[in-house]
Write a protein that holds these residues in place. Sequence first.
Motif, PDB file in Angstrom:
ATOM      1  N   ILE A  33      -6.789   4.713   1.836  1.00 44.07           N
ATOM      2  CA  ILE A  33      -7.747   4.345   3.308  1.00 44.07           C
ATOM      3  C   ILE A  33      -6.766   3.300   4.069  1.00 44.07           C
ATOM      4  N   PHE A  34      -6.118   2.201   3.374  1.00 45.40           N
ATOM      5  CA  PHE A  34      -5.481   0.988   4.180  1.00 45.40           C
ATOM      6  C   PHE A  34      -4.467   1.682   5.166  1.00 45.40           C
ATOM      7  N   LEU A  35      -3.824   2.705   4.490  1.00 44.90           N
ATOM      8  CA  LEU A  35      -2.569   3.284   5.321  1.00 44.90           C
ATOM      9  C   LEU A  35      -3.349   4.187   6.361  1.00 44.90           C
ATOM     10  N   LYS A  36      -4.616   4.514   6.463  1.00 49.95           N
ATOM     11  CA  LYS A  36      -5.391   5.524   7.409  1.00 49.95           C
ATOM     12  C   LYS A  36      -5.081   6.921   7.161  1.00 49.95           C
ATOM     13  N   ALA A  37      -4.528   7.115   5.933  1.00 50.08           N
ATOM     14  CA  ALA A  37      -4.317   8.304   5.526  1.00 50.08           C
ATOM     15  C   ALA A  37      -5.670   9.334   5.312  1.00 50.08           C
TER      16      ALA A  37
ATOM     17  N   MET B  46     -14.748   8.696   2.083  1.00 44.65           N
ATOM     18  CA  MET B  46     -15.412  10.078   1.597  1.00 44.65           C
ATOM     19  C   MET B  46     -14.471  10.982   1.039  1.00 44.65           C
ATOM     20  N   GLN B  47     -13.278  10.953   1.798  1.00 38.97           N
ATOM     21  CA  GLN B  47     -12.224  12.097   1.746  1.00 38.97           C
ATOM     22  C   GLN B  47     -11.468  11.658   0.273  1.00 38.97           C
ATOM     23  N   THR B  48     -11.257  10.440  -0.026  1.00 40.40           N
ATOM     24  CA  THR B  48     -10.652   9.876  -1.155  1.00 40.40           C
ATOM     25  C   THR B  48     -11.759   9.958  -2.626  1.00 40.40           C
TER      26      THR B  48
ATOM     27  N   ALA C 123       0.727  -1.152   0.061  1.00 40.00           N
ATOM     28  CA  ALA C 123       0.025  -0.161  -0.264  1.00 40.00           C
ATOM     29  C   ALA C 123       0.823   1.342   0.094  1.00 40.00           C
ATOM     30  N   ASN C 124       1.943   1.197   0.708  1.00 46.38           N
ATOM     31  CA  ASN C 124       2.877   2.399   0.598  1.00 46.38           C
ATOM     32  C   ASN C 124       3.532   2.553  -0.643  1.00 46.38           C
ATOM     33  N   VAL C 125       3.899   1.839  -0.991  1.00 52.43           N
ATOM     34  CA  VAL C 125       4.537   1.545  -2.376  1.00 52.43           C
ATOM     35  C   VAL C 125       3.634   2.197  -3.550  1.00 52.43           C
ATOM     36  N   ILE C 126       2.404   1.877  -3.446  1.00 56.44           N
ATOM     37  CA  ILE C 126       1.383   2.345  -4.516  1.00 56.44           C
ATOM     38  C   ILE C 126       0.968   3.925  -4.100  1.00 56.44           C
ATOM     39  N   SER C 127       1.100   4.439  -2.673  1.00 56.80           N
ATOM     40  CA  SER C 127       1.041   5.471  -2.433  1.00 56.80           C
ATOM     41  C   SER C 127       1.924   6.464  -2.887  1.00 56.80           C
TER      42      SER C 127
ATOM     43  N   ILE D 224      -7.654   1.703  -6.906  1.00 56.71           N
ATOM     44  CA  ILE D 224      -6.403   1.327  -6.469  1.00 56.71           C
ATOM     45  C   ILE D 224      -5.888   2.047  -5.356  1.00 56.71           C
ATOM     46  N   LEU D 225      -5.543   3.335  -5.835  1.00 59.57           N
ATOM     47  CA  LEU D 225      -5.267   4.443  -4.844  1.00 59.57           C
ATOM     48  C   LEU D 225      -5.966   4.661  -3.822  1.00 59.57           C
ATOM     49  N   MET D 226      -7.251   4.628  -3.983  1.00 62.98           N
ATOM     50  CA  MET D 226      -8.210   4.887  -2.885  1.00 62.98           C
ATOM     51  C   MET D 226      -7.865   3.945  -1.590  1.00 62.98           C
ATOM     52  N   TRP D 227      -7.974   2.650  -2.136  1.00 63.55           N
ATOM     53  CA  TRP D 227      -7.624   1.488  -1.123  1.00 63.55           C
ATOM     54  C   TRP D 227      -6.573   1.914  -0.582  1.00 63.55           C
ATOM     55  N   SER D 228      -5.324   2.029  -1.227  1.00 65.63           N
ATOM     56  CA  SER D 228      -4.007   2.459  -0.687  1.00 65.63           C
ATOM     57  C   SER D 228      -4.211   3.658   0.411  1.00 65.63           C
TER      58      SER D 228
END
Length: 197
Positions: free
Chosen positions: A166-170, A174-176, A9-13, A160-164
């Motif tokens: 959200i998963f990272l709790k960034a 709704m924000q994404t 997830a971090n790499v995607i982000s 994909i980026l939305m998942w990343s």
Amino acid sequence: MPFNLHRFANVISWVISPIVVAPAVYIAVVLLGYGHDVKSLSYLMVLFFSSTVAPVLLISGLKKVGKISDYNIPYREQRFLPLLVLIAVNALGYEFMKQLHPPRILTGILLFNAVNTVFILLITLQWKISIHLFTLSSSVGLLFMQFGAVALWLLLLVPILMWSRIFLKAHNLMQTLVGAIVGFVLMVAELQWWTGL
């Protein structure tokens, strides 16, 4: 080595981050659209400075002096100063670009980067919109305006980026989602008006 979902997830982000996406899109727009223009490298230099060099220097400097806690600026309260500076950087880039008398869409990029950063800054006063998603979707909007519907395939990167994020709790969903929708709609509407298409 076992698969690490957090690292993935971090790499995607990072790979689909504003400082990677924006310059990649600008390279495509300038070189594929206006590579024959003798001033194409000058156009690219102005865009590259505004989208990558200035933000990297700014965020690195703020991190070094402790004004932000992380390069992704996770806290809403820490985003005001860098956003304010980036508005000025893009406004300045717009003025530099105008002196080159480029195709109208290139001045539009910098003008609306500044305008949209004002929009993000105002939202940031009360809420935390995803700048990652805003940048990705607005970049797809730019490619759509330049190259047509084929660019819309890149919207597959949005979930994909939305998942990343959200998963990272960034961010939350709704924000994404708002970042993705507003970024695309704004850029397409602005460039349609600006270029008269």
